[in-house]
Design a protein around this motif. Sequence first.
Motif, PDB file in Angstrom:
ATOM      1  N   GLY A  12      80.043 103.039  44.601  1.00  0.00           N
ATOM      2  CA  GLY A  12      78.716 102.933  43.977  1.00  0.00           C
ATOM      3  C   GLY A  12      78.791 102.430  42.543  1.00  0.00           C
ATOM      4  N   LEU A  13      77.672 101.913  42.061  1.00  0.00           N
ATOM      5  CA  LEU A  13      77.608 101.362  40.701  1.00  0.00           C
ATOM      6  C   LEU A  13      77.497 102.447  39.637  1.00  0.00           C
ATOM      7  N   GLY A  14      77.060 103.641  40.032  1.00  0.00           N
ATOM      8  CA  GLY A  14      76.915 104.715  39.058  1.00  0.00           C
ATOM      9  C   GLY A  14      75.905 104.395  37.976  1.00  0.00           C
ATOM     10  N   THR A  15      74.794 103.784  38.347  1.00  0.00           N
ATOM     11  CA  THR A  15      73.825 103.334  37.331  1.00  0.00           C
ATOM     12  C   THR A  15      73.256 104.481  36.513  1.00  0.00           C
ATOM     13  N   ARG A  16      73.100 105.638  37.132  1.00  0.00           N
ATOM     14  CA  ARG A  16      72.498 106.749  36.378  1.00  0.00           C
ATOM     15  C   ARG A  16      73.423 107.240  35.272  1.00  0.00           C
ATOM     16  N   GLU A  84      80.857  92.854  49.034  1.00  0.00           N
ATOM     17  CA  GLU A  84      79.501  93.238  48.627  1.00  0.00           C
ATOM     18  C   GLU A  84      79.358  94.700  49.007  1.00  0.00           C
ATOM     19  N   PRO A  85      78.721  95.534  48.161  1.00  0.00           N
ATOM     20  CA  PRO A  85      78.563  96.944  48.534  1.00  0.00           C
ATOM     21  C   PRO A  85      77.848  97.064  49.878  1.00  0.00           C
ATOM     22  N   LEU A  86      78.395  97.874  50.761  1.00  0.00           N
ATOM     23  CA  LEU A  86      77.859  97.994  52.122  1.00  0.00           C
ATOM     24  C   LEU A  86      77.006  99.243  52.312  1.00  0.00           C
ATOM     25  N   GLY A  87      76.760  99.974  51.211  1.00  0.00           N
ATOM     26  CA  GLY A  87      76.024 101.234  51.358  1.00  0.00           C
ATOM     27  C   GLY A  87      76.943 102.299  51.936  1.00  0.00           C
ATOM     28  N   THR A  88      76.454 103.524  51.970  1.00  0.00           N
ATOM     29  CA  THR A  88      77.323 104.632  52.387  1.00  0.00           C
ATOM     30  C   THR A  88      77.766 104.497  53.850  1.00  0.00           C
ATOM     31  N   GLY A  89      76.828 104.154  54.741  1.00  0.00           N
ATOM     32  CA  GLY A  89      77.190 104.026  56.154  1.00  0.00           C
ATOM     33  C   GLY A  89      78.060 102.808  56.409  1.00  0.00           C
TER      34      GLY A  89
HETATM   35  P1  GTP Z   1      73.771 105.628  41.120  1.00  0.00           P
HETATM   36  O1  GTP Z   1      73.806 104.126  40.979  1.00  0.00           O
HETATM   37  O2  GTP Z   1      73.666 106.304  39.795  1.00  0.00           O
HETATM   38  O3  GTP Z   1      72.784 106.112  42.119  1.00  0.00           O
HETATM   39  O4  GTP Z   1      75.217 106.105  41.646  1.00  0.00           O
HETATM   40  P2  GTP Z   1      76.041 105.588  42.923  1.00  0.00           P
HETATM   41  O5  GTP Z   1      76.076 104.110  42.922  1.00  0.00           O
HETATM   42  O6  GTP Z   1      77.369 106.262  42.882  1.00  0.00           O
HETATM   43  O7  GTP Z   1      75.182 106.059  44.169  1.00  0.00           O
HETATM   44  P3  GTP Z   1      75.151 107.462  44.879  1.00  0.00           P
HETATM   45  O8  GTP Z   1      75.368 108.552  43.879  1.00  0.00           O
HETATM   46  O9  GTP Z   1      73.947 107.555  45.710  1.00  0.00           O
HETATM   47  O10 GTP Z   1      76.401 107.346  45.861  1.00  0.00           O
HETATM   48  C1  GTP Z   1      76.962 108.455  46.504  1.00  0.00           C
HETATM   49  C2  GTP Z   1      78.431 108.156  46.742  1.00  0.00           C
HETATM   50  O11 GTP Z   1      78.575 107.043  47.626  1.00  0.00           O
HETATM   51  C3  GTP Z   1      79.184 107.816  45.484  1.00  0.00           C
HETATM   52  O12 GTP Z   1      80.452 108.422  45.555  1.00  0.00           O
HETATM   53  C4  GTP Z   1      79.271 106.306  45.519  1.00  0.00           C
HETATM   54  O13 GTP Z   1      80.447 105.825  44.892  1.00  0.00           O
HETATM   55  C5  GTP Z   1      79.306 106.014  47.002  1.00  0.00           C
HETATM   56  N1  GTP Z   1      78.658 104.746  47.337  1.00  0.00           N
HETATM   57  C6  GTP Z   1      77.345 104.425  47.168  1.00  0.00           C
HETATM   58  N2  GTP Z   1      77.111 103.182  47.609  1.00  0.00           N
HETATM   59  C7  GTP Z   1      78.282 102.713  48.073  1.00  0.00           C
HETATM   60  C8  GTP Z   1      78.702 101.450  48.670  1.00  0.00           C
HETATM   61  O14 GTP Z   1      77.907 100.516  48.847  1.00  0.00           O
HETATM   62  N3  GTP Z   1      80.006 101.338  49.036  1.00  0.00           N
HETATM   63  C9  GTP Z   1      80.905 102.348  48.858  1.00  0.00           C
HETATM   64  N4  GTP Z   1      82.173 102.165  49.229  1.00  0.00           N
HETATM   65  N5  GTP Z   1      80.556 103.526  48.284  1.00  0.00           N
HETATM   66  C10 GTP Z   1      79.265 103.707  47.914  1.00  0.00           C
END
Ligand code: GTP
Length: 356
Positions: A12-16, A84-89
């Motif tokens: 994740g990008l960790g934007t927060r 490209e980020p694939l999201g959690t799933g």
């Molecule tokens: P925010 O941008 O602040 O919401 O943080 P985040 O990008 O880390 O998103 P979130 O906290 O919702 O993500 C939960 C977990 O899933 C974190 O450990 C992220 O690193 C991970 N994560 C979120 N999106 C992706 C992704 O597209 N790919 C991978 N590999 N991990 C992801």
Amino acid sequence: MGSTDAVILVGGLGTRLRPLTLSAPKPMLPTAGVPFLTHLIARIRDAGVRHIVLGTSYRAEVFQSYFGDGTALGVELEYVVEDEPLGTGGAIRNVADRLRGDTVMIFNGDVLCGVDLRALLARHHDSAADVTLYLTKVPDPRAFGCVPTDPDGWVTAFLEKDPDPVTDQINAGAYVFKRSVVEAIPAGRAVSVERETFPGLLAAGALVAGYVDSGYWRDLGRPADFVAGSADLVRGLAPSPALPGPAGEALVLAGATVDPAATVTGGTTVGAGCTVGAGAVLDGAVLFDGSRVAEGAVVRRSVVGFGATIGAGTVLEDAVIGDRARIGARIELCGGARVWPDAELTDGAIRFSSDL
Ligand code: GTP
């Protein structure tokens, strides 16, 4: 039963948590003297799972250069990078060809918790579930999607945020999957496990179990939680096998210099090579390596980035200071103020509470 693999989602990008996450991905930010991910890897190892795959995307190279093959932590680490980020799933599906066993434990890389991972695994096997979710109870569930369960512990729904939630149980960000469930996630596109995979499993009649644990849990996604989680690790309120034990009110790392006339409390971490001047007050602060806090400054519930400097008499409360920023003397930064890396604020009796 076969062996168990672990997957940690760290892409994740960790934007927060910006601006801290501009230079390091969230799971690599230092907490109680080590990158946050170290605590989670050590917990997984202590649960008897040794093969861990990191699903990476944003700043992928940083993980491998720090953790290498995992030997130093007693595990075998593999890395899979998403272009490209694939999201959690999608990230979970993307590591399918690295799995060796029939059971997969999956973790969000930013959760600090004390759940008994062996017990979570045992519940998964005993119930013969397709997926078992770790659920935690929170005092105010309105800010979260809720996950109700029936009296036998089976998940009945995945509910969106609601001003009047039906349960205080929320998804705690760790799951056990049958490998076949991982393989059934669509490949090659972004998928949200929370919004698509879990509701889809329920709709298809899959067995989705909830494992409710009311022990320590905190998602470190927001600055206030990052600071509180770090302090909880230092004080031993959050369990971590990666630490020698509770440090008490403060953890002062090697090479740091704290003036004897400074007050350092509240689970503060003073990073390697930091200096803290006379009369400074650090309360629940996180000072990354090489930062400097001058005499009489006050830092409460705030993060001071790598190499940043805080001037004499300046007050930080609930603030985030980016790497190498130079904050002059007699400035007040409160109420969620964030200062970007390399910014410079000159001396003066000024008060900010917004991004700079
Ligand atoms: P925010 O941008 O602040 O919401 O943080 P985040 O990008 O880390 O998103 P979130 O906290 O919702 O993500 C939960 C977990 O899933 C974190 O450990 C992220 O690193 C991970 N994560 C979120 N999106 C992706 C992704 O597209 N790919 C991978 N590999 N991990 C992801």
